[in-house]
Write a protein that holds these residues in place. Structure first.
Motif, mmCIF file in Angstrom:
data_model
loop_
_atom_site.group_PDB
_atom_site.id
_atom_site.type_symbol
_atom_site.label_atom_id
_atom_site.label_comp_id
_atom_site.label_asym_id
_atom_site.label_seq_id
_atom_site.Cartn_x
_atom_site.Cartn_y
_atom_site.Cartn_z
ATOM 1 N N LEU A 1 0.823 -1.215 0.000
ATOM 2 C CA LEU A 1 0.000 0.000 0.000
ATOM 3 C C LEU A 1 0.858 1.266 0.000
ATOM 4 C CD1 LEU A 1 -2.886 -0.715 2.523
ATOM 5 C CD2 LEU A 1 -3.155 -0.114 0.120
ATOM 6 N N ILE A 2 1.863 1.270 0.844
ATOM 7 C CA ILE A 2 2.727 2.453 0.929
ATOM 8 C C ILE A 2 3.553 2.592 -0.340
ATOM 9 C CG2 ILE A 2 4.641 3.540 2.183
ATOM 10 C CD1 ILE A 2 3.585 2.155 4.721
ATOM 11 N N ARG A 3 4.058 1.475 -0.836
ATOM 12 C CA ARG A 3 4.887 1.521 -2.047
ATOM 13 C C ARG A 3 4.111 2.080 -3.235
ATOM 14 N NH1 ARG A 3 8.176 -3.699 -4.393
ATOM 15 N NH2 ARG A 3 6.054 -4.456 -4.707
ATOM 16 N N SER A 4 2.804 1.784 -3.267
ATOM 17 C CA SER A 4 1.981 2.267 -4.380
ATOM 18 C C SER A 4 1.488 3.694 -4.177
ATOM 19 C CB SER A 4 0.787 1.343 -4.583
ATOM 20 O OG SER A 4 -0.108 1.450 -3.479
ATOM 21 N N GLY A 5 1.736 4.261 -2.983
ATOM 22 C CA GLY A 5 1.318 5.627 -2.713
ATOM 23 C C GLY A 5 -0.067 5.761 -2.124
ATOM 24 N N GLU A 6 -0.730 4.628 -1.808
ATOM 25 C CA GLU A 6 -2.085 4.675 -1.257
ATOM 26 C C GLU A 6 -2.111 5.028 0.225
ATOM 27 O OE1 GLU A 6 -4.764 1.423 -2.592
ATOM 28 O OE2 GLU A 6 -3.045 0.778 -3.780
ATOM 29 N N ALA A 7 -0.963 4.904 0.883
ATOM 30 C CA ALA A 7 -0.865 5.257 2.310
ATOM 31 C C ALA A 7 0.510 5.848 2.568
ATOM 32 C CB ALA A 7 -1.104 4.036 3.186
ATOM 33 N N ASP A 8 0.591 6.704 3.577
ATOM 34 C CA ASP A 8 1.888 7.263 4.000
ATOM 35 C C ASP A 8 2.453 6.500 5.183
ATOM 36 O OD1 ASP A 8 1.785 9.327 2.103
ATOM 37 O OD2 ASP A 8 0.701 10.662 3.474
ATOM 38 N N VAL A 9 1.552 6.136 6.106
ATOM 39 C CA VAL A 9 1.948 5.486 7.360
ATOM 40 C C VAL A 9 0.964 4.359 7.652
ATOM 41 C CG1 VAL A 9 2.352 5.793 9.838
ATOM 42 C CG2 VAL A 9 2.855 7.673 8.260
ATOM 43 N N MET A 10 1.505 3.215 8.123
ATOM 44 C CA MET A 10 0.657 2.076 8.458
ATOM 45 C C MET A 10 1.097 1.439 9.775
ATOM 46 S SD MET A 10 -1.588 1.499 5.916
ATOM 47 C CE MET A 10 -2.080 -0.197 6.217
ATOM 48 N N PHE A 11 0.123 1.126 10.639
ATOM 49 C CA PHE A 11 0.357 0.191 11.730
ATOM 50 C C PHE A 11 0.279 -1.197 11.095
ATOM 51 C CE2 PHE A 11 -1.482 3.780 14.042
ATOM 52 C CZ PHE A 11 -0.769 3.805 15.244
ATOM 53 N N ALA A 12 1.240 -2.066 11.380
ATOM 54 C CA ALA A 12 1.198 -3.404 10.783
ATOM 55 C C ALA A 12 1.741 -4.438 11.754
ATOM 56 C CB ALA A 12 2.002 -3.430 9.490
ATOM 57 N N GLY A 13 1.102 -5.608 11.787
ATOM 58 C CA GLY A 13 1.581 -6.684 12.648
ATOM 59 C C GLY A 13 0.467 -7.620 13.059
ATOM 60 N N GLY A 14 0.656 -8.265 14.206
ATOM 61 C CA GLY A 14 -0.323 -9.240 14.660
ATOM 62 C C GLY A 14 -0.400 -9.314 16.170
ATOM 63 N N THR A 15 -1.477 -9.926 16.656
ATOM 64 C CA THR A 15 -1.702 -10.037 18.094
ATOM 65 C C THR A 15 -2.434 -11.335 18.391
ATOM 66 O OG1 THR A 15 -2.648 -8.918 20.030
ATOM 67 C CG2 THR A 15 -3.875 -8.737 17.978
ATOM 68 N N GLU A 16 -2.198 -11.895 19.564
ATOM 69 C CA GLU A 16 -2.855 -13.150 19.927
ATOM 70 C C GLU A 16 -2.900 -13.319 21.445
ATOM 71 O OE1 GLU A 16 -5.032 -15.111 18.084
ATOM 72 O OE2 GLU A 16 -3.371 -15.678 16.753
ATOM 73 N N ALA A 17 -4.016 -13.838 21.944
ATOM 74 C CA ALA A 17 -4.162 -14.164 23.364
ATOM 75 C C ALA A 17 -5.069 -15.382 23.459
ATOM 76 C CB ALA A 17 -4.745 -12.983 24.138
ATOM 77 N N ALA A 18 -4.544 -16.516 23.048
ATOM 78 C CA ALA A 18 -5.376 -17.711 22.903
ATOM 79 C C ALA A 18 -4.992 -18.844 23.850
ATOM 80 C CB ALA A 18 -5.316 -18.205 21.460
ATOM 81 N N ILE A 19 -4.231 -18.529 24.900
ATOM 82 C CA ILE A 19 -3.879 -19.579 25.861
ATOM 83 C C ILE A 19 -5.052 -19.767 26.816
ATOM 84 C CG2 ILE A 19 -2.232 -20.336 27.621
ATOM 85 C CD1 ILE A 19 -0.150 -18.570 26.249
ATOM 86 N N THR A 20 -5.951 -20.632 26.407
ATOM 87 C CA THR A 20 -7.159 -20.926 27.179
ATOM 88 C C THR A 20 -7.283 -22.436 27.373
ATOM 89 O OG1 THR A 20 -8.579 -21.187 25.230
ATOM 90 C CG2 THR A 20 -8.331 -18.941 26.118
ATOM 91 N N ASP A 21 -8.146 -22.798 28.284
ATOM 92 C CA ASP A 21 -8.449 -24.202 28.554
ATOM 93 C C ASP A 21 -8.793 -24.936 27.257
ATOM 94 O OD1 ASP A 21 -8.675 -26.259 30.334
ATOM 95 O OD2 ASP A 21 -10.566 -25.632 31.213
ATOM 96 N N LEU A 22 -9.663 -24.322 26.470
ATOM 97 C CA LEU A 22 -10.146 -24.939 25.235
ATOM 98 C C LEU A 22 -9.029 -25.088 24.207
ATOM 99 C CD1 LEU A 22 -12.652 -25.926 23.617
ATOM 100 C CD2 LEU A 22 -12.905 -23.561 22.817
ATOM 101 N N SER A 23 -8.246 -24.035 23.996
ATOM 102 C CA SER A 23 -7.196 -24.057 22.982
ATOM 103 C C SER A 23 -6.126 -25.091 23.304
ATOM 104 C CB SER A 23 -6.533 -22.681 22.877
ATOM 105 O OG SER A 23 -7.483 -21.669 22.710
ATOM 106 N N ILE A 24 -5.694 -25.100 24.571
ATOM 107 C CA ILE A 24 -4.661 -26.049 24.976
ATOM 108 C C ILE A 24 -5.181 -27.486 24.852
ATOM 109 C CG2 ILE A 24 -3.282 -26.863 26.934
ATOM 110 C CD1 ILE A 24 -2.179 -24.304 25.739
ATOM 111 N N ALA A 25 -6.458 -27.683 25.168
ATOM 112 C CA ALA A 25 -7.048 -29.017 25.034
ATOM 113 C C ALA A 25 -7.080 -29.459 23.574
ATOM 114 C CB ALA A 25 -8.461 -29.021 25.621
ATOM 115 N N SER A 26 -7.508 -28.567 22.698
ATOM 116 C CA SER A 26 -7.640 -28.919 21.285
ATOM 117 C C SER A 26 -6.279 -29.209 20.641
ATOM 118 C CB SER A 26 -8.336 -27.786 20.528
ATOM 119 O OG SER A 26 -8.421 -28.091 19.149
ATOM 120 N N PHE A 27 -5.346 -28.275 20.783
ATOM 121 C CA PHE A 27 -4.012 -28.493 20.220
ATOM 122 C C PHE A 27 -3.339 -29.707 20.870
ATOM 123 C CE2 PHE A 27 -3.933 -23.882 18.866
ATOM 124 C CZ PHE A 27 -3.730 -24.134 17.515
ATOM 125 N N GLY A 28 -3.577 -29.880 22.169
ATOM 126 C CA GLY A 28 -2.988 -31.020 22.860
ATOM 127 C C GLY A 28 -3.530 -32.341 22.354
#
Length: 410
Positions: free
Chosen positions: A175-202
């Motif tokens: 987006l910035i390279r094409s000139g459609e934006a000057d500044v961007m917040f970019a990245g990721g976030t996660e808070a999935a350490i729960t009873d259910l998640s640990i059970a499923s992945f486990g």
């Protein structure tokens, strides 16, 4: 086309909730994995995770606001606040229509969802929160950042599983390279350490059950690895056009020069056994950056500490770089921070930007007995000081989503 640079960074992680603490612990090989103490794990197979410590959302948000936000949004706002402050940007001097937000989450507000399901079953529908949906949906973090900073430009919450961080950074870069934006917040976030998640992945036998040695459980490329370690946090970067950054004499951490994405088109949870999708994403990223494989000095591997994943990524690196693959340091941040799912790519991009800044490559810890099929230079145990010009960072996710970015020393 505009050039794109990183001018601000913020992190919330199991090894530190600010850039300097995170970086110091990373290069010193400190593990953030511990026994889960936020809920009862006595009946779980996996009892360990990378849990964010000493995090108080009230330090950056009003108490009333905190109650309306799931933990994944709290992490994102905390990391975004750090990144914004770090960038020294001034809202009054920015075109709000060219300030955007690309921040994603793989699972979103699962903690809030579980709490309300419990309320529904125990006390009936009248007790379910009317704010459940806007609190739990995966785009809530991106929306909250957009609202707080009056970012009226492009806003998106990419969902590409554990490839999200790189997907967000790469698409914001475009987006910035094409000139459609000057500044961007970019990245990721996660808070999935729960009873259910640990059970499923486990129950899927995806998680390490080295419960008696938490700090040694995440061991990418090691013959004795037994699965990944689930983690949480956020990694947010401020991307800015070079012209915009130079105009205000901004500090620049690194330049984003390439981005590639692909799909394994193979399986919902298993990576392609030959690493075809990973190879294509890396190849595309180098093409986008207009550099040759010979110009990459370090690779930040996805390296989750699973047998199929580690081997297939190693194969992909060999396919792209040929004999030179053995000469390129390959580091695995997850050996210390665990797998932060949707937050992983953003946090690992921050680590790579710091590497470029300081000419230091973080180590891969716990590599005591390398898998014979994983025979590259994984920077075992001790950080390495060396000149770095260009670095490649990989992120792959369930469903066969692959994304890779190339950062350059500015």
């Amino acid at each position: 086309m505009e050039r794109v640079v990183i001018t601000g960074m913020g992190v919330v992680s199991p090894i530190g909730n600010n850039i300097q603490t995170f970086w110091n612990n990373l290069i010193n090989g400190k593990s953030g994995i511990s026994t889960i103490d936020t809920f009862d794990v006595s009946n779980h197979k996996a009892k360990i995770a990378g849990i964010v410590q000493d995090f108080d959302a009230v330090e950056i948000l009003e108490t009333k606001e905190v109650r309306r936000l799931d933990r994944f949004s709290q992490f994102a706002l905390a990391a975004a606040e750090q990144a914004w402050t770090d960038s020294k940007l001034d809202l009054d001097s920015i075109d709000a229509e060219k300030l955007g937000v690309y921040v994603g989450s793989g699972i979103g507000g699962i903690e809030t969802l579980i709490e309300n399901i419990d309320l529904l079953r125990q006390k009936g529908p009248r007790r379910v929160s009317p704010t459940l949906v806007p609190t739990m949906i995966s785009n809530a973090a991106a929306a909250q950042i957009s609202i707080k900073w009056n970012a009226m430009g492009p806003s998106m919450s990419p969902v590409s599983a554990c490839a999200i961080g790189n997907t967000a950074i790469g698409e914001a870069f475009r987006l910035i390279r094409s000139g459609e934006a000057d500044v961007m917040f970019a990245g990721g976030t996660e808070a999935a350490i729960t009873d259910l998640s640990i059970a499923s992945f486990g129950n899927a036998t995806a998680l390490s059950i080295r419960n008696d040695e938490p700090t040694k459980a995440s061991r990418p490329f090691d013959e004795n690895r037994d699965g990944f370690v689930m983690s949480e946090g956020a990694g947010i970067l401020i991307l800015e056009s070079l012209s915009h950054a130079l105009h205000r004499d901004a500090k620049i951490y690194a330049e984003v020069i390439g981005y590639g994405a692909s799909s394994d088109a193979h399986h919902m949870v298993a990576t392609h056994p030959e690493g075809k999708g990973a190879y294509l994403a890396m190849k595309s990223a180098l093409k986008s950056a207009n550099i040759s494989p010979e110009e990459i000095d370090v690779i930040s591997a996805h390296a989750t500490s699973t047998k199929v994943g580690d081997i297939s990524e190693t194969m992909a690196i060999k396919q792209l770089f040929g004999k030179r693959a053995y000469q390129i340091p390959v580091t695995a941040n997850k050996s210390m921070i665990g797998h932060m799912l949707g937050a992983a790519g953003g946090v690992e991009a921050i680590a790579l930007a710091m590497s470029l800044n300081e000419d230091v490559i973080p180590p891969t810890i716990n590599l005591e007995n390398p898998d014979p099929l994983c025979d590259l230079d994984y920077v075992p145990f001790v950080a390495r000081k060396m000149k770095i010009r260009n670095g490649l960072s990989n992120s792959f996710g369930f469903g066969g989503h692959n994304s890779a970015i190339v950062l350059k020393k500015y």
